[in-house]
Structures are given as C-alpha cells and as structure tokens.
Design a protein around this motif. Structure first.
Motif, PDB file in Angstrom:
ATOM      1  N   GLU A 115      -1.460  -7.896   6.939  1.00 50.37           N
ATOM      2  CA  GLU A 115      -1.602  -7.838   5.129  1.00 50.37           C
ATOM      3  C   GLU A 115      -2.658  -6.751   5.192  1.00 50.37           C
ATOM      4  N   GLU A 116      -3.398  -6.508   6.330  1.00 49.82           N
ATOM      5  CA  GLU A 116      -4.271  -4.946   6.495  1.00 49.82           C
ATOM      6  C   GLU A 116      -4.014  -3.315   6.092  1.00 49.82           C
ATOM      7  N   ARG A 119      -2.327  -3.413   2.973  1.00 43.94           N
ATOM      8  CA  ARG A 119      -3.689  -3.181   2.150  1.00 43.94           C
ATOM      9  C   ARG A 119      -4.199  -1.019   2.131  1.00 43.94           C
ATOM     10  N   ARG A 123      -4.418   1.563  -0.726  1.00 43.56           N
ATOM     11  CA  ARG A 123      -5.391   2.541  -1.217  1.00 43.56           C
ATOM     12  C   ARG A 123      -5.601   3.954  -0.742  1.00 43.56           C
ATOM     13  N   ARG A 129      -9.294  -1.713  -5.575  1.00 44.57           N
ATOM     14  CA  ARG A 129      -9.095  -2.307  -4.314  1.00 44.57           C
ATOM     15  C   ARG A 129      -8.348  -3.594  -4.681  1.00 44.57           C
ATOM     16  N   ARG A 130      -8.116  -4.070  -5.628  1.00 46.70           N
ATOM     17  CA  ARG A 130      -7.534  -5.032  -6.683  1.00 46.70           C
ATOM     18  C   ARG A 130      -6.176  -4.557  -6.800  1.00 46.70           C
ATOM     19  N   ARG A 133      -5.295  -5.187  -3.374  1.00 46.07           N
ATOM     20  CA  ARG A 133      -4.789  -6.245  -2.943  1.00 46.07           C
ATOM     21  C   ARG A 133      -3.310  -7.285  -3.714  1.00 46.07           C
ATOM     22  N   GLU A 134      -3.284  -7.190  -4.966  1.00 40.50           N
ATOM     23  CA  GLU A 134      -2.016  -7.523  -5.230  1.00 40.50           C
ATOM     24  C   GLU A 134      -0.970  -6.815  -5.424  1.00 40.50           C
ATOM     25  N   ARG A 150      -1.787 -12.671   7.752  1.00 38.44           N
ATOM     26  CA  ARG A 150      -3.694 -12.701   8.532  1.00 38.44           C
ATOM     27  C   ARG A 150      -3.385 -12.540  10.424  1.00 38.44           C
TER      28      ARG A 150
END
Length: 350
Positions: A115-116, A119, A123, A129-130, A133-134, A150
């Motif tokens: 996930e990181e 994301r 970015r 940010r939102r 994440r989506e 994760r």
C-alpha cells in the motif's frame, strides 16, 4: 535523402488520417547501434489502439532496445517514433504522461508495504493524499493484493511483486503499457496469473506492448505479433496468420538412429522446420490430412527403415520462428550482444 527519411516524409504527408485511426505506437525505420554493434537495423512497427502487441525474438535480437526507444529512455540513431500521437523526441514529456513501463525485474521499495508503494507513486503522480489513498485501494483490489496491502514488499512472492509493479505503473491511468518480459523467472501458476492480468488490461481498453521469449505467451495474448531477429522484423501478423505461413500443423519424425537422421535431414533440406539431433527428431509442415502425411512418409522413408515413429501436432509460433530464422526464439547465436552493449552504454552514462 535516405530511404528511411523518405519513408518518414511520406508518413508525415499522409498525416491527414483521422485521429481515431491513428496507431497508439508507430515506429518507422528505427536504427540503433552501441559502438560497433548494430542492434536495430530499420524496424517498422504499428500497434493499434486497445490491442495487445507482442514483440518476439531471441536474446540480443533488439527487443529491449526497441522498448527503451519507444518509452523515451533511449534515442534512436535514425527513424521516427510516435506514441499516443506524440513524437518521443519532441514531445517526450507528453509521451511519458501517457505510458507505463514495467521491466524484467520489479522496481519496488522492499522496505515499504504494498500500500505504501502505491500511495507513494500516486503522490508522485500529483494526486492528493486522499486521492492517492483511494487509488491505491482500487489497484490493490484489482490486482488481488488487498490481503497483503500492509505487508512489507520484501515478504512478497515473485508473482505478487510483478502484480504490484504493474499496479504501480497504472497509478496514472496510462494509455499504453510496455511490459518487457514480465513473466521472466515466474513459476507456471504466477505466469498464468500474469496472462490473465494482461488480458484484463486490454479488455479495459489499454494498449499493451509486450516483449517476451515465451512463444506460448504471445500465442495466448497477442492480437498481432512481430518476430525480431538480428535487429530486423522478419515477420508480422496475427498468431494464426503466421502459423498458416508454414502450414497449420507439423509432422514430427523420430528417426531410428543417427545415420537415419542424417539421411532424412538431407532429403528434407529446407522443408524441415524442426531439427533436434539429440532426440533424433525432425519436423515438417503438413496440412494434417492422412494423404499428405502418407506422401511425406513415402518421400522421406521409401524403404520403411528410417522413421521409428511419427506424430502430427498443431503448428506453434516456435515453428514459425524456426522456419524464418533457423533457430528457436530462446537461444541467440553468438551471445546476447544487445544486453552487453546496452550495459556498456548505461555504465558509461553513469
């Protein structure tokens, strides 16, 4: 004016073609050398919007160099390339905003979670940010990685890393995805999963440019295939068209002994598309009918003492490559000049 320049000028003059009909990837007369090594010697390619196009060839044939040129990483010595309607030299930034490139090895931060990684890429692509994440959540679900989202990437299997790597390349919703030998090193199950993923990308309207050494992969996935050998396209068409060029089926002959193998191989000459002296095996094109098979057997073994057994198989792209180049697509005669030459250039650039 050179031949390549004349072809480029003609293409520009014919530029009145409707945008909807414009190919997503178009290359005319690509040439590239690394020192004395001529890697590409006049390559033409045309990839339709929303299709899967596969570039096949042995190690050192020029596949990776072609992808590097098409994806703006390397400049060709001669020729012209347009991707998604933009020139890769004059409009490099516009091209890069519309493409994704996944190489042979996953380019991920193994200390971060899946996930990181996504994301972070989102970015970097300019999402909030939102939004990042989506978008990461969408891609994790699409690529069946939600359960491992994760977990640190260093704990992922090879197949999971490849899926995450491609997911990272799709963060910006590219129009063209370049996959350079994406299943290299994967086990059969992971390879099958990757095939399903490529098919889903094309089904969603993304243009996929795939390079591979696995002929079954191209046969299963590609709408069109180009065979690259020694820096030149030696054949192009649908997998079915290419197989029909050498006949729809292949008759495999297992010979009784080395002497019989040599004798039958001499009788067949250029007709044979498969030569395997270790297994005393020769393959010839056939339409598969009983009459044609019997005629072939009568011609190569009139005394009925050379052929130990025979079998008829559906022709494959490997047969096409053997017929056109005299060798399999997984072995390059003389070594991998492209890889070594490219490595020397990259080292010099650093």
């Amino acid at each position: 004016m050179s031949y390549t320049e004349a072809r480029i000028q003609y293409a520009e003059e014919e530029g009145a073609v409707r945008v909807a009909d414009e190919p997503m990837v178009e290359a005319i007369g690509l040439e590239k050398s690394y020192g004395p090594v001529k890697v590409l010697a006049g390559v033409d390619l045309n990839v339709a919007r929303g299709s899967v196009f596969s570039l096949l060839g042995p190690n050192g044939a020029g596949k990776t160099t072609t992808v590097r040129i098409l994806s703006t990483l390397v400049r060709a010595d001669a020729g012209r390339v347009r991707v998604a309607g933009f020139d890769v030299v004059r409009d490099r930034r516009a091209v890069r905003r519309r493409i994704s490139l996944t190489g042979q090895y996953a380019a991920l931060d193994e200390e971060q979670t899946g996930e990181e990684n996504l994301r972070m890429m989102a970015r970097l692509s300019g999402l909030s940010r939102r939004g990042a994440r989506e978008r990461a959540g969408e891609l994790l679900e699409r690529f069946d990685l939600t359960g491992a989202a994760r977990r640190r990437v260093g704990t992922y299997s090879g197949g999971m890393r490849r899926r995450l790597d491609i997911a990272a390349g799709l963060v910006g919703r590219p129009e063209v995805v370049f996959l350079d030998e994406p299943t290299t090193g994967l086990d059969p199950r992971s390879r099958q999963g990757m095939w399903e993923l490529v098919a889903s990308l094309a089904g969603a309207g993304t243009t996929v440019f795939l390079t591979t050494q696995y002929l079954e992969e191209a046969d299963r996935l590609a709408d069109r295939v180009a065979l690259l050998d020694a820096g030149r396209v030696v054949a192009e068409g649908t997998p079915a068209d290419l197989k029909r060029r050498i006949a729809g089926r292949r008759l495999d002959l297992t010979l009784a002994d080395p002497a019989a193998y040599a004798r039958v191989a001499e009788r067949l000459g250029d007709i044979a598309v498969l030569h395997d002296p270790d297994r005393l095996l020769l393959g010839v094109p056939t339409d598969g009918s009983a009459a044609h098979v019997r005629a072939l057997l009568d011609g190569v073994d009139p005394d009925r003492d050379a052929v130990d057994r025979f079998a008829v198989y559906e022709a494959t792209l490997d047969d096409v490559f053997l017929a056109l180049t005299g060798r399999t697509a997984t072995v390059a005669a003389g070594g991998d000049a492209e890889t070594s030459a490219t490595a020397r250039e990259e080292t010099a650039r650093v």
